[in-house]
Design a protein around this motif. Sequence first.
Motif, PDB file in Angstrom:
ATOM      1  N   ILE A 119      -3.077   4.705 -32.492  1.00  0.00           N
ATOM      2  CA  ILE A 119      -4.003   4.026 -31.586  1.00  0.00           C
ATOM      3  C   ILE A 119      -3.663   2.541 -31.486  1.00  0.00           C
ATOM      4  O   ILE A 119      -3.634   1.970 -30.392  1.00  0.00           O
ATOM      5  N   ASN A 120      -3.383   1.912 -32.625  1.00  0.00           N
ATOM      6  CA  ASN A 120      -2.984   0.493 -32.597  1.00  0.00           C
ATOM      7  C   ASN A 120      -1.717   0.296 -31.773  1.00  0.00           C
ATOM      8  O   ASN A 120      -1.604  -0.666 -31.007  1.00  0.00           O
ATOM      9  N   GLN A 121      -0.763   1.198 -31.922  1.00  0.00           N
ATOM     10  CA  GLN A 121       0.491   1.124 -31.163  1.00  0.00           C
ATOM     11  C   GLN A 121       0.218   1.252 -29.659  1.00  0.00           C
ATOM     12  O   GLN A 121       0.799   0.531 -28.850  1.00  0.00           O
ATOM     13  N   LEU A 122      -0.689   2.140 -29.284  1.00  0.00           N
ATOM     14  CA  LEU A 122      -1.022   2.307 -27.867  1.00  0.00           C
ATOM     15  C   LEU A 122      -1.702   1.060 -27.310  1.00  0.00           C
ATOM     16  O   LEU A 122      -1.432   0.646 -26.186  1.00  0.00           O
ATOM     17  N   ARG A 123      -2.577   0.461 -28.091  1.00  0.00           N
ATOM     18  CA  ARG A 123      -3.274  -0.758 -27.632  1.00  0.00           C
ATOM     19  C   ARG A 123      -2.277  -1.908 -27.412  1.00  0.00           C
ATOM     20  O   ARG A 123      -2.452  -2.702 -26.506  1.00  0.00           O
ATOM     21  N   ILE A 124      -1.230  -1.965 -28.237  1.00  0.00           N
ATOM     22  CA  ILE A 124      -0.205  -3.003 -28.089  1.00  0.00           C
ATOM     23  C   ILE A 124       0.721  -2.680 -26.920  1.00  0.00           C
ATOM     24  O   ILE A 124       1.070  -3.548 -26.123  1.00  0.00           O
ATOM     25  N   ARG A 125       1.118  -1.429 -26.810  1.00  0.00           N
ATOM     26  CA  ARG A 125       2.127  -1.000 -25.842  1.00  0.00           C
ATOM     27  C   ARG A 125       1.616  -0.964 -24.402  1.00  0.00           C
ATOM     28  O   ARG A 125       2.366  -1.253 -23.466  1.00  0.00           O
ATOM     29  N   LEU A 126       0.352  -0.626 -24.206  1.00  0.00           N
ATOM     30  CA  LEU A 126      -0.185  -0.435 -22.863  1.00  0.00           C
ATOM     31  C   LEU A 126      -1.047  -1.608 -22.429  1.00  0.00           C
ATOM     32  O   LEU A 126      -1.877  -2.089 -23.202  1.00  0.00           O
ATOM     33  N   LYS A 127      -0.854  -2.048 -21.207  1.00  0.00           N
ATOM     34  CA  LYS A 127      -1.673  -3.150 -20.687  1.00  0.00           C
ATOM     35  C   LYS A 127      -3.134  -2.736 -20.582  1.00  0.00           C
ATOM     36  O   LYS A 127      -4.033  -3.489 -20.900  1.00  0.00           O
ATOM     37  N   LYS A 128      -3.359  -1.521 -20.081  1.00  0.00           N
ATOM     38  CA  LYS A 128      -4.717  -0.999 -19.950  1.00  0.00           C
ATOM     39  C   LYS A 128      -4.743   0.416 -20.540  1.00  0.00           C
ATOM     40  O   LYS A 128      -4.569   1.397 -19.818  1.00  0.00           O
ATOM     41  N   PRO A 129      -4.949   0.511 -21.856  1.00  0.00           N
ATOM     42  CA  PRO A 129      -4.927   1.840 -22.473  1.00  0.00           C
ATOM     43  C   PRO A 129      -6.110   2.689 -22.024  1.00  0.00           C
ATOM     44  O   PRO A 129      -7.166   2.145 -21.667  1.00  0.00           O
ATOM     45  N   GLU A 153       0.049   6.594 -19.733  1.00  0.00           N
ATOM     46  CA  GLU A 153      -0.796   5.836 -18.812  1.00  0.00           C
ATOM     47  C   GLU A 153      -1.552   6.734 -17.849  1.00  0.00           C
ATOM     48  O   GLU A 153      -2.522   6.305 -17.227  1.00  0.00           O
ATOM     49  N   SER A 154      -1.114   7.973 -17.690  1.00  0.00           N
ATOM     50  CA  SER A 154      -1.741   8.872 -16.721  1.00  0.00           C
ATOM     51  C   SER A 154      -3.022   9.526 -17.246  1.00  0.00           C
ATOM     52  O   SER A 154      -3.740  10.173 -16.492  1.00  0.00           O
ATOM     53  N   ASP A 196       3.310  16.812 -31.914  1.00  0.00           N
ATOM     54  CA  ASP A 196       4.145  15.856 -32.635  1.00  0.00           C
ATOM     55  C   ASP A 196       4.107  14.513 -31.914  1.00  0.00           C
ATOM     56  O   ASP A 196       3.944  14.433 -30.697  1.00  0.00           O
ATOM     57  N   VAL A 197       4.226  13.476 -32.693  1.00  0.00           N
ATOM     58  CA  VAL A 197       4.047  12.113 -32.213  1.00  0.00           C
ATOM     59  C   VAL A 197       5.086  11.731 -31.170  1.00  0.00           C
ATOM     60  O   VAL A 197       4.757  11.144 -30.135  1.00  0.00           O
ATOM     61  N   GLN A 198       6.344  12.052 -31.409  1.00  0.00           N
ATOM     62  CA  GLN A 198       7.394  11.606 -30.499  1.00  0.00           C
ATOM     63  C   GLN A 198       7.249  12.200 -29.108  1.00  0.00           C
ATOM     64  O   GLN A 198       7.392  11.499 -28.109  1.00  0.00           O
ATOM     65  N   THR A 199       6.956  13.479 -29.031  1.00  0.00           N
ATOM     66  CA  THR A 199       6.748  14.112 -27.725  1.00  0.00           C
ATOM     67  C   THR A 199       5.580  13.449 -27.001  1.00  0.00           C
ATOM     68  O   THR A 199       5.640  13.176 -25.802  1.00  0.00           O
ATOM     69  N   PHE A 200       4.527  13.159 -27.746  1.00  0.00           N
ATOM     70  CA  PHE A 200       3.376  12.471 -27.168  1.00  0.00           C
ATOM     71  C   PHE A 200       3.772  11.089 -26.650  1.00  0.00           C
ATOM     72  O   PHE A 200       3.456  10.728 -25.519  1.00  0.00           O
ATOM     73  N   LEU A 201       4.477  10.305 -27.471  1.00  0.00           N
ATOM     74  CA  LEU A 201       4.859   8.949 -27.076  1.00  0.00           C
ATOM     75  C   LEU A 201       5.822   8.935 -25.900  1.00  0.00           C
ATOM     76  O   LEU A 201       5.876   7.959 -25.150  1.00  0.00           O
ATOM     77  N   ASP A 202       6.589  10.017 -25.724  1.00  0.00           N
ATOM     78  CA  ASP A 202       7.514  10.125 -24.598  1.00  0.00           C
ATOM     79  C   ASP A 202       6.827  10.606 -23.317  1.00  0.00           C
ATOM     80  O   ASP A 202       7.452  10.637 -22.260  1.00  0.00           O
TER      81      ASP A 202
END
Length: 131
Positions: free
Chosen positions: A69-79, A42-43, A32-38
Amino acid sequence: MQKIAVLDDDEHWCHTIKRFFRNDFEVTTFQDVQTFLDSPIESYDLIIVDFTITPSHRYEQEKTGIEIINQLRIRLKKPPKLVLTSAFISKNDSGIAANISNIADQILPKDLGLDQILQSIKNLLRVEHPS
């Protein structure tokens, strides 16, 4: 050992990837998306995201793998390396994959086969972390 996260609502696919990749990578799966996003995104060295993910909770909105994927590219400095998989895109659908290839670092149809998916991921990570 390099770390891979797999986000896919198909429990069987997650289990299969985890077993098949276990000699080469440390694999964590999410359904599920939420568990993944939590999780500590970065690791991971690489993240495999399914194209279609069904919401597992009432409060979750349906998201496509492209949106995640778009959300990760925005959220993380170095995805990490981001791979989009799909059972709806066949290995013979190169035109579809080409149209969305700017979204992810790689598009891998699930019907490509586990051997070829594993090799593609090894190659992708080898570019990032040369031996």
